[in-house]
Design a protein around this motif. Structure first.
Motif, short mmCIF file in Angstrom:
data_model
loop_
_atom_site.label_atom_id
_atom_site.label_comp_id
_atom_site.label_asym_id
_atom_site.label_seq_id
_atom_site.Cartn_x
_atom_site.Cartn_y
_atom_site.Cartn_z
N PHE A 1 0.80 -1.23 0.00
CA PHE A 1 0.00 0.00 0.00
C PHE A 1 0.84 1.28 0.00
O PHE A 1 0.31 2.36 0.25
CB PHE A 1 -0.98 0.03 1.19
N ARG A 2 2.14 1.18 -0.32
CA ARG A 2 3.00 2.37 -0.33
C ARG A 2 3.29 2.83 -1.76
O ARG A 2 4.39 3.29 -2.08
CB ARG A 2 4.31 2.09 0.40
N ASP A 3 2.27 2.76 -2.62
CA ASP A 3 2.43 3.25 -3.99
C ASP A 3 2.83 4.72 -3.97
O ASP A 3 2.30 5.51 -3.17
CB ASP A 3 1.12 3.07 -4.75
N TYR A 4 3.76 5.07 -4.86
CA TYR A 4 4.30 6.42 -5.03
C TYR A 4 5.22 6.86 -3.89
O TYR A 4 5.69 7.99 -3.89
CB TYR A 4 3.18 7.46 -5.21
N GLU A 5 5.49 5.97 -2.94
CA GLU A 5 6.43 6.31 -1.87
C GLU A 5 7.81 5.78 -2.23
O GLU A 5 7.96 4.76 -2.91
CB GLU A 5 5.97 5.73 -0.54
N ALA A 6 8.84 6.46 -1.73
CA ALA A 6 10.21 6.11 -2.08
C ALA A 6 10.61 4.78 -1.46
O ALA A 6 10.24 4.46 -0.33
CB ALA A 6 11.16 7.21 -1.61
N ILE A 7 11.36 3.99 -2.23
CA ILE A 7 12.04 2.82 -1.70
C ILE A 7 13.51 2.95 -2.07
O ILE A 7 13.85 3.26 -3.22
CB ILE A 7 11.43 1.50 -2.21
N LYS A 8 14.38 2.72 -1.09
CA LYS A 8 15.81 2.91 -1.28
C LYS A 8 16.51 1.54 -1.39
O LYS A 8 15.96 0.52 -0.97
CB LYS A 8 16.39 3.70 -0.10
N PRO A 9 17.70 1.53 -1.97
CA PRO A 9 18.45 0.28 -2.04
C PRO A 9 18.57 -0.39 -0.68
O PRO A 9 18.76 0.28 0.35
CB PRO A 9 19.82 0.72 -2.58
N THR B 1 20.20 0.64 -7.36
CA THR B 1 21.29 1.52 -6.89
C THR B 1 20.81 2.93 -6.59
O THR B 1 21.61 3.77 -6.18
CB THR B 1 22.41 1.57 -7.95
N SER B 2 19.54 3.21 -6.82
CA SER B 2 19.03 4.56 -6.57
C SER B 2 17.62 4.48 -6.00
O SER B 2 16.95 3.43 -6.07
CB SER B 2 19.01 5.38 -7.87
N THR B 3 17.16 5.56 -5.43
CA THR B 3 15.81 5.63 -4.89
C THR B 3 14.80 5.65 -6.03
O THR B 3 14.97 6.38 -7.01
CB THR B 3 15.64 6.91 -4.05
N MET C 1 5.05 -5.15 -9.36
CA MET C 1 4.99 -3.69 -9.24
C MET C 1 5.66 -3.07 -10.45
O MET C 1 6.41 -3.75 -11.18
CB MET C 1 5.68 -3.20 -7.96
N CYS C 2 5.41 -1.79 -10.67
CA CYS C 2 6.11 -1.01 -11.68
C CYS C 2 7.04 -0.04 -10.97
O CYS C 2 6.62 0.63 -10.01
CB CYS C 2 5.14 -0.24 -12.57
N ILE C 3 8.27 0.02 -11.39
CA ILE C 3 9.26 0.90 -10.78
C ILE C 3 9.32 2.20 -11.57
O ILE C 3 9.51 2.19 -12.79
CB ILE C 3 10.64 0.22 -10.75
N THR C 4 9.16 3.31 -10.87
CA THR C 4 9.18 4.61 -11.53
C THR C 4 10.25 5.53 -10.94
O THR C 4 10.74 5.30 -9.82
CB THR C 4 7.82 5.33 -11.41
N GLN C 5 10.57 6.53 -11.71
CA GLN C 5 11.38 7.64 -11.21
C GLN C 5 10.60 8.93 -11.41
O GLN C 5 9.76 9.03 -12.31
CB GLN C 5 12.73 7.73 -11.90
N LYS C 6 10.90 9.92 -10.57
CA LYS C 6 10.23 11.20 -10.71
C LYS C 6 10.89 12.03 -11.80
O LYS C 6 12.11 12.09 -11.90
CB LYS C 6 10.31 11.99 -9.40
N GLU C 7 10.05 12.64 -12.64
CA GLU C 7 10.52 13.57 -13.65
C GLU C 7 9.76 14.87 -13.51
O GLU C 7 8.53 14.86 -13.43
CB GLU C 7 10.32 13.01 -15.07
N LEU C 8 10.48 15.98 -13.48
CA LEU C 8 9.84 17.29 -13.39
C LEU C 8 9.57 17.78 -14.81
O LEU C 8 10.48 17.86 -15.64
CB LEU C 8 10.75 18.27 -12.64
N VAL C 9 8.31 18.11 -15.08
CA VAL C 9 7.89 18.49 -16.42
C VAL C 9 7.43 19.95 -16.41
O VAL C 9 6.69 20.38 -15.51
CB VAL C 9 6.72 17.60 -16.91
N LEU C 10 7.89 20.72 -17.39
CA LEU C 10 7.47 22.11 -17.55
C LEU C 10 6.36 22.18 -18.57
O LEU C 10 6.48 21.65 -19.67
CB LEU C 10 8.65 22.96 -18.02
N VAL C 11 5.26 22.84 -18.20
CA VAL C 11 4.15 23.01 -19.13
C VAL C 11 3.84 24.49 -19.29
O VAL C 11 4.24 25.32 -18.50
CB VAL C 11 2.89 22.25 -18.65
#
Length: 292
Positions: free
Chosen positions: A236-244, A262-264, A282-292
């Motif tokens: 139930f921790r979707d979208y929360e960080a998991i570290k190595p 090797t990364s969060t 699960m699907c592993i994601t990284q955060k990307e900052l998008v300019l609109v």
């Protein structure tokens, strides 16, 4: 970009995801709720046979039947393959100079909250996602790892999105999520109407997209059987960080299997019931900052 001429609201791509199904039924009963002056709104129940028997699909997952090559393949003749071709003809029937937008409604057993999955990285879709986050800051924006040559129903039109909400069990209605999904649909329709009328977009801003990097399967034994579960600390921790080295799975005999990256990263669709058959824990994601 041309004005948008038609918005299609699709429910029941999976027959046991009731939120979209009953929203479509509601809109068919009360069409004024989705009527806007500058475009046509239509509704579609995508997989009526699966809904009738209370299952995700009849023969195969309809939401994996929209590869361009599959839509052209006359040899594919199971129910969902035929239905995909029918849906494509219905939703892609406008002349090329006119524009469609598709909203595909889904639920998930994972704790995804309100998630928007843009059909493409088209600037309009990103503006729409930013607007929905401004209306409801709890909205998350997720992108699949490769939207090119996509098998998903949302790929029928360049503009639009899937809405994925949860956690809710298959075959169950959750009133809170039903209402929140409904409000997102109205916000999308209002945004499209404002666009068609020439209302300026909000000032340029940034927002976060969770970009899928890969999917991870459950640990399996030599016979291919699952031998570990999602670790309780991750459930139930979707979208929360998991570290190595943090716990990811727990074997049936109590051994912890840690995240080996090797990364969060930020897992989503954690322990989705429908993904067991697909080999996805699960699907592993990284955060990307998008300019609109």
């Amino acid at each position: 970009m041309n004005q948008i001429k038609r918005v299609a609201i699709v429910g029941g791509t999976h027959g046991n995801e009731l939120t979209g199904i009953y929203l479509v039924k509601k809109f068919e009963r009360f069409p004024n709720a989705i009527a806007r002056a500058s475009f046509e709104s239509i509704t579609l129940l995508a997989n009526p046979k699966a809904y009738a028997i209370g299952r995700r699909y009849v023969d195969t997952d309809l939401n994996r039947c929209f590869h361009p090559q599959d839509l052209k393949n006359a040899q594919l003749s199971n129910y969902e393959a035929i239905r995909a071709k029918e849906i494509y003809q219905t939703l892609a029937s406008l002349p090329k100079e006119q524009t469609n937008l598709t909203i595909d409604l889904h639920t998930t057993t994972a704790n995804m909250g309100l998630t928007i999955i843009p059909s493409t990285k088209h600037p309009f879709n990103l503006q729409l996602a930013a607007y929905l986050k401004s209306v409801n800051p709890s909205v998350k924006v997720y992108r699949w790892k490769d939207e090119n040559n996509s098998p998903f129903l949302r790929s029928i039109s360049e503009l639009g999105c899937a809405i994925e909400v949860g956690a809710v069990a298959q075959g169950v209605l959750d009133a809170r999520l039903f209402q929140q999904t409904e409000e997102l649909i109205y916000a999308i329709l209002d945004f499209v109407d404002a666009y068609n009328r020439g209302t300026p977009f909000p000032a340029r801003d940034t927002f976060t997209i969770y970009q899928c990097l890969q999917t991870i399967d459950y640990p399996r034994n030599e016979d291919g059987e699952i031998h570990a579960m999602i670790h309780p600390e991750l459930q139930f921790r979707d979208y929360e960080a998991i570290k190595p080295s943090e716990p990811m799975f727990l074997t049936f005999d109590g051994r912890v299997i840690a995240y080996q990256g090797t990364s969060t990263v930020y897992p989503v669709f954690i322990n989705e019931a429908a993904y067991y058959e697909k080999g996805i824990a699960m699907c592993i994601t990284q955060k990307e900052l998008v300019l609109v």
